[in-house]
Design a protein around this motif. Structure first.
Motif, PDB file in Angstrom:
ATOM      1  N   TRP A   1       0.609  -1.422   0.104  1.00  0.00           N
ATOM      2  CA  TRP A   1       0.222   0.254   0.401  1.00  0.00           C
ATOM      3  C   TRP A   1       0.606   1.605  -0.050  1.00  0.00           C
ATOM      4  CZ3 TRP A   1      -4.489   1.603  -1.070  1.00  0.00           C
ATOM      5  CH2 TRP A   1      -4.975   2.462  -0.946  1.00  0.00           C
TER       6      TRP A   1
ATOM      7  N   GLN B   1       2.406   2.715  -3.155  1.00  0.00           N
ATOM      8  CA  GLN B   1       1.227   2.901  -4.107  1.00  0.00           C
ATOM      9  C   GLN B   1       1.061   4.095  -4.211  1.00  0.00           C
ATOM     10  OE1 GLN B   1      -1.444   0.758  -6.474  1.00  0.00           O
ATOM     11  NE2 GLN B   1       0.576  -0.378  -5.255  1.00  0.00           N
TER      12      GLN B   1
ATOM     13  N   THR C   1      -3.140   6.702  -2.965  1.00  0.00           N
ATOM     14  CA  THR C   1      -4.113   6.328  -1.512  1.00  0.00           C
ATOM     15  C   THR C   1      -4.612   6.803  -1.478  1.00  0.00           C
ATOM     16  OG1 THR C   1      -2.718   6.774   0.420  1.00  0.00           O
ATOM     17  CG2 THR C   1      -1.393   4.469  -1.420  1.00  0.00           C
TER      18      THR C   1
END
Length: 306
Positions: free
Chosen positions: A293, A296, A299
């Protein structure tokens, strides 16, 4: 008794090991070697490997055709035992051993007849799992039942872990049934109740619908893990979810909304969130969900399922 055993995956191994210590296993029938791993190396099935370890003759057959039937008939076995072989037993092979064939099926028949009973039971949210030993007949998993056993499985166990537990308990159940057939005390009864079917899972069965309740999402995750694998889409790309548990009931997230904590990603469902700890992005290896995550670009506006 003199037996012939048919099985292929690791779930069949506990029964083979148990029967090999208690009876005369004339031969083991299993599927041919299959290509495994990135290099696609031809590898014997788990059952074939254990049969070789035990010094038992092995018959490898992709299907139980006339050639396989002749080979099995020549063994002079009194009973055939089958556990997840991966192919159909038809006449005249069905009647070739004097006492026919009995099958260990990982469900409480007539529930979940078919190829994926454990997976389908978990997806459906069944509170009880179990195993049955029944007489093989031409119709799918429809024969009279010798014995059943309810098996306790951990509430968060995925299909592979549940099947491992069922395989061990199922070996005990099969041992008891074969012993009763050997001493003439075995009794079977017709199946009772409305059957449910458990067809083989496809990739589409692993797609998580975040609009459903947490219970339904987690049940599907359990049932499709590790195969065909739970997955969603994030920013248009497929993301496989490898490890997850129910999240914090106090976290209020919209379906598909993703929030990172120190140890997991919380993904909103129709009720409470799912806590995801390990993922596998498309074209990459498995990794910590939070690490993925953090990598990324955006987000704030990304959601699962989109």
């Amino acid at each position: 008794m003199r037996l012939v055993f048919a099985g292929t995956p690791s779930a069949a191994v506990p029964t083979l090991r148990r029967l090999a210590t208690e009876h005369d296993v004339a031969a083991v029938v299993t599927r041919p070697d299959a290509p495994l791993g990135r290099k696609r190396v031809l590898t014997p099935s788990p059952v074939a490997q254990v049969a070789t370890e035990l010094g038992l003759p092995v018959i490898k057959a992709a299907r139980l055709d006339a050639e396989a039937t002749d080979a099995i008939a020549a063994l002079g076995a009194e009973l055939g035992v089958i556990v997840a072989y991966g192919g159909l037993v038809r006449e005249p092979l069905l009647s070739t051993p004097a006492k026919g064939w009995i099958n260990l099926h990982f469900s409480l028949l007539p529930q979940w007849r078919g190829a994926a009973p454990v997976q389908r039971a978990l997806i459906a949210g069944d509170e009880q799992l179990g195993a049955s030993v029944f007489q093989l007949v031409p119709a799918l998993d429809a024969g009279d039942v010798f014995a059943t056993r309810v098996v306790d499985v951990a509430p968060e166990a995925t299909a592979d872990a549940a099947l491992e537990t069922l395989a061990v308990d199922g070996a005990d159940l099969m041992s008891e049934v074969v012993a009763s057939i050997a001493d003439g005390t075995a009794r079977s009864v017709p199946q009772r109740g409305e059957p449910t079917l458990a067809p083989k899972l496809t990739l589409d069965d692993g797609l998580l619908d975040w609009a459903q309740s947490l219970g339904s999402v987690f049940a599907r995750f359990r049932g499709v893990t590790p195969e065909p694998g739970a997955h969603t889409t994030v920013d248009g790309l497929r993301l496989k979810i490898l490890a997850a548990v129910p999240g914090d009931d106090g976290a209020e997230l919209e379906p598909g909304e993703i929030v990172a904590t120190k140890s997991a990603l919380l993904i909103g469902t129709g009720s409470a969130p799912l806590s995801v700890t390990r993922v596998q992005p498309a074209g990459k290896g498995a990794m910590n969900a939070v690490d993925w995550w953090r990598g990324q670009r955006d987000t704030e506006n990304v959601r699962a399922g989109a």
